[in-house]
Structure formats: C-alpha cells, structure tokens
Design an enzyme around this catalytic site. Structure first.
Site, PDB file in Angstrom:
ATOM      1  N   ASN A   1       0.870  -1.177   0.000  1.00  0.00           N
ATOM      2  CA  ASN A   1       0.000   0.000   0.000  1.00  0.00           C
ATOM      3  C   ASN A   1       0.905   1.224   0.000  1.00  0.00           C
ATOM      4  OD1 ASN A   1      -1.816   2.030   0.464  1.00  0.00           O
ATOM      5  ND2 ASN A   1      -2.316   1.431   2.573  1.00  0.00           N
TER       6      ASN A   1
ATOM      7  N   LYS B   1       0.067   4.263  -0.388  1.00  0.00           N
ATOM      8  CA  LYS B   1      -0.586   5.478   0.136  1.00  0.00           C
ATOM      9  C   LYS B   1      -0.315   6.638  -0.835  1.00  0.00           C
ATOM     10  CE  LYS B   1      -0.136   3.374   4.610  1.00  0.00           C
ATOM     11  NZ  LYS B   1      -0.055   3.502   6.045  1.00  0.00           N
TER      12      LYS B   1
ATOM     13  N   HIS C   1      -9.431   1.319   4.525  1.00  0.00           N
ATOM     14  CA  HIS C   1      -8.175   1.505   5.267  1.00  0.00           C
ATOM     15  C   HIS C   1      -8.406   2.480   6.427  1.00  0.00           C
ATOM     16  CE1 HIS C   1      -4.110   2.763   6.242  1.00  0.00           C
ATOM     17  NE2 HIS C   1      -3.739   1.603   5.742  1.00  0.00           N
TER      18      HIS C   1
ATOM     19  N   GLU D   1      -6.781   4.899   7.471  1.00  0.00           N
ATOM     20  CA  GLU D   1      -6.563   6.322   7.160  1.00  0.00           C
ATOM     21  C   GLU D   1      -7.779   6.914   6.458  1.00  0.00           C
ATOM     22  OE1 GLU D   1      -2.789   5.763   5.234  1.00  0.00           O
ATOM     23  OE2 GLU D   1      -1.915   5.259   7.181  1.00  0.00           O
TER      24      GLU D   1
ATOM     25  N   GLU E   1      -5.497  -4.756  10.469  1.00  0.00           N
ATOM     26  CA  GLU E   1      -4.500  -3.712  10.666  1.00  0.00           C
ATOM     27  C   GLU E   1      -4.799  -2.960  11.963  1.00  0.00           C
ATOM     28  OE1 GLU E   1      -2.401  -2.622   6.764  1.00  0.00           O
ATOM     29  OE2 GLU E   1      -4.064  -1.268   7.042  1.00  0.00           O
TER      30      GLU E   1
ATOM     31  N   GLY F   1       2.410   2.512  10.694  1.00  0.00           N
ATOM     32  CA  GLY F   1       3.371   3.604  10.547  1.00  0.00           C
ATOM     33  C   GLY F   1       4.057   4.008  11.843  1.00  0.00           C
TER      34      GLY F   1
ATOM     35  N   SER G   1       3.351  -1.909  10.308  1.00  0.00           N
ATOM     36  CA  SER G   1       4.802  -1.964  10.534  1.00  0.00           C
ATOM     37  C   SER G   1       5.420  -3.319  10.198  1.00  0.00           C
ATOM     38  CB  SER G   1       5.142  -1.534  11.966  1.00  0.00           C
ATOM     39  OG  SER G   1       4.731  -0.194  12.181  1.00  0.00           O
TER      40      SER G   1
END
Ligand code: PGA
Length: 249
Positions: free
Chosen positions: A9, A11, A95, A97, A167, A173, A213
């Site tokens: 991904n 992003k 996701h 985000e 996730e 991150g 991560s």
C-alpha cells in the site's frame, strides 16, 4: 492451503516516474517468485505506469479505494468500471486512514465492498482497532462489528474473492508491530466472524493479511503463523529491496 498475498500500500507516495524506477529495480528481485501473490497498490496517477511496467510479470496492480457508483457527479472519486477498463484487479477498502481522515464508515465500507465484488475485483477489506479500544479490552468487539457491517447483505458466492486485512491502527506507521501471537488471535476472531456470516468452508479458505509496521526483519515470524495469510505493507513497500525481502520472508 491458502496462498499468501503480499500487498504493498503505497498510500500517497510515488509519482509515475518514481513508479517506473521502482518496478525497474523490484521486478528482477522477485522474478519467478510464485509461492505468494504479489500486489502493488500505487496512487491512481501512477497506476498506468505500474501496469505498463508490470505487464507479463508476477506482480498484480491494485488501487487504494473505489466508489460504489458506476459514474456520476462525485467529484474526485473513481469507479469500478474505470478500474476494470485499466486492468486493475485489486482494491484496498476501508483503510484506517480513510476511516480516520476521510469520513469512511462501516456503512460506506460495505457499499464499496459490495461494488468491488460485483465488479469482479479482489477487495482487500481493512479492519482493526485503535489503541484505546485495545486498552479497554474491546478489540474483539470492534473487529466483530467492523466485519459484520462490512459483510452485510453479501452472499458467500458473491464474496468469493474477498481478502481481509487485520490492521491494528496503533501499529500502522508507528514501528510497533503486533506480536505474531496477538495478530493470530485477532485473525481467529475475524475468521470466526466470517464463518458466522459466510459459513465454515468459506472462512477456512478466507485469506486474512496482517498489516502494521511489517518490515523485512519481522515478516518471517509473522508469516510463520498459520492464521496469517500474508501482509499489507505500507512504509516498507516503498523501497524495492525492502519489499522484495518481505516477499521472500
Ligand atoms: P505501515 O502501513 O506498514 O507503514 O505500518 C501499513 C498500512 O497502513 O497498510
């Protein structure tokens, strides 16, 4: 045996020139690798370059979102027919985000998921708890709720291509990875929920990826868990060597 999927991904990273550079370096490193499926999800503007570079290779190209309508007055959105016309096969949905910054809800995740499945795309549907939920002991409840709502009114036949990504938001991150055991526990909760909704056989074949991560140095211990059917990789997927090392865990 569930074939593992290693999905990148990207992003909001990489121009089309940077995408061409990436594939130039990445493809030779994974040439002939067919133990796992490899999927790279660049931003829309780099999809064309990614498709051209990866043509005929063992790397599939996906995107990071899809709207549920086929066309219309939805400024800034991209539809399933547009993706199919390009040759895109995978799409990340829900996701964290998107949920955190762009108003994605369990209901819109469900709409996008239904649309992707109808279109014959392979959706990678993301679920995961935030840190406060984990600390409050709510992880299982959150995962169950996100799955039930995401899978609402979808038949097991329609859902055949579904892939889920666990996730934990606190691991994305941040450099904090869920331990393989903790990830495997969460995956088992998701698999149980999938069994409730779609049946045991479906759940036994469902691929559940871990994301948060994932790096070359922790990929093999995560992938060693029977419950973990691959990885959704953010930061470490931007570097060709590091993504190749994860693919070859
Ligand atoms: P990360 O991102 O690997 O940088 O933690 C994973 C993701 O958000 O899919």
């Amino acid at each position: 045996m569930r074939k593992k999927v290693i999905a990148a991904n990207w992003k909001m990273n990489k121009t089309s020139d940077e995408t061409r550079d990436f594939f130039h370096n990445f493809l030779p490193l994974v040439e002939g690798h067919d133990r796992d499926e490899i999927v790279v999800c660049p931003p829309y503007t780099s999809v064309d370059a990614a498709l051209a570079c990866s043509k005929g290779s063992n790397v599939a190209i996906g995107v990071q979102n899809v709207h549920w309508k086929a066309e219309g007055a939805y400024t800034g959105e991209i539809s399933a027919p547009m993706l199919l016309c390009l040759g895109v096969k995978h799409v990340i949905i829900g996701h964290s985000e998107r949920r955190q910054y762009f108003g994605e809800t369990d209901d819109t995740v469900n709409l996008r998921l239904k649309t992707a499945l109808e279109a014959g795309l392979t959706p990678i549907c993301c679920v995961g708890e935030v840190l406060e939920e984990r600390e409050a002991g709510l992880t299982d409840d959150v995962l169950r709720r996100q799955c039930v709502r995401a899978f609402h009114a979808i038949s097991s036949k329609k859902a055949a291509k579904l892939v889920v990504a666990y996730e934990p938001v606190w691991a994305i991150g941040t450099g904090k990875t869920a331990t393989p055991e903790l990830a495997a526990e969460a995956h088992a909760v998701i698999r149980r929920e999938a069994a409730e909704v779609f049946g045991e056989e479906f759940a036994a074949n469902l691929r559940i990826l871990y994301g948060g991560s994932v790096k070359p140095d922790n990929a093999s211990s995560l992938m060693a868990q029977e419950e973990i059917d691959g990885a959704l990789v953010g930061g470490a997927s931007l570097d060709p060597k590091s993504l190749a090392a994860i693919v070859k865990y």
